[in-house]
Design an enzyme around this catalytic site. Sequence first.
Site, PDB file in Angstrom:
ATOM      1  N   ALA A 125       0.844  -1.198   0.000  1.00 28.97           N
ATOM      2  CA  ALA A 125       0.000   0.000   0.000  1.00 28.97           C
ATOM      3  C   ALA A 125       0.875   1.242   0.000  1.00 28.97           C
ATOM      4  O   ALA A 125       2.067   1.180   0.346  1.00 28.97           O
ATOM      5  CB  ALA A 125      -0.908  -0.003   1.223  1.00 28.97           C
ATOM      6  N   ASP A 126       0.279   2.334  -0.404  1.00 30.95           N
ATOM      7  CA  ASP A 126       0.962   3.619  -0.283  1.00 30.95           C
ATOM      8  C   ASP A 126      -0.042   4.687   0.131  1.00 30.95           C
ATOM      9  O   ASP A 126      -1.159   4.722  -0.377  1.00 30.95           O
ATOM     10  CB  ASP A 126       1.645   4.027  -1.592  1.00 30.95           C
ATOM     11  CG  ASP A 126       2.596   5.180  -1.339  1.00 30.95           C
ATOM     12  OD1 ASP A 126       3.638   4.957  -0.708  1.00 30.95           O
ATOM     13  OD2 ASP A 126       2.266   6.318  -1.714  1.00 30.95           O
TER      14      ASP A 126
END
EC number: 3.6.1.9
Length: 199
Positions: free
Chosen positions: A76-77
Amino acid sequence: MSTLSPTSGLKLILGSGSPRRLELLAQIGVTPSEVRPPDVDEDPRKGELPREYVNRIASDKAAAIACAEDEVVLCADTTVAMGRRIMGKPEGEAEAAEFLYALSGRRHRVITAVAVKRGTQVWQKDVVTTVSMKRLSNPEVNSYLASGDWKGKAGGYAIQGPAGAFIPWINGSFTGVVGLPLAETAGLLTAAGYPLYGA
Ligand SMILES: Cc1cn([C@H]2C[C@H](O)[C@@H](COP(=O)(O)OP(=O)(O)OP(=O)(O)O)O2)c(=O)[nH]c1=O
């Protein structure tokens, strides 16, 4: 240790060094078999819009983590966006202060993109949350900076820490702001065939 049923044989690899993401997964009863932090260049490209940017980085992170046939990788970011401006993790206290004064008394967006990879297939989704920050006084900013809680947090704050006192309102996903939107993540893991509920 894994929460997988022995019949599934699928292992979950958390492709993130973020302790928040590990804790958020634990909240839904998921314990990855392994944590493999990604090493990618997180510099935004010239003119890149925040939503394009987080999706690109989440996808780069997933691509950077090698995975075996029996593994599902989750990356994820998270980024903070004010209009077209991307606020990543501050490089130091001065930049954290700059971010906090820019966010003070205004609304911004926190965008988290999640990517789940199995074999050559990738399932990806982004979640946008609008966050309102109260107008901050100098003592509020200074005491928050002194707490060190801004370190490693996009936009230089964390809603789940002392900065929670600065945020009267959000519209979207609280877990998304913290770094992993759980409802959407559960959907992506299910789509990839990871047995969330011990199927
Ligand atoms: C806005 C906000 C961000 N954050 C955190 C979530 C992310 O960990 C971090 C943004 O950095 P990311 O680059 O998304 O993640 P990371 O560097 O911590 O971990 P990795 O690249 O290994 O996956 O900011 C909070 O914890 N609370 C908040 O309120």
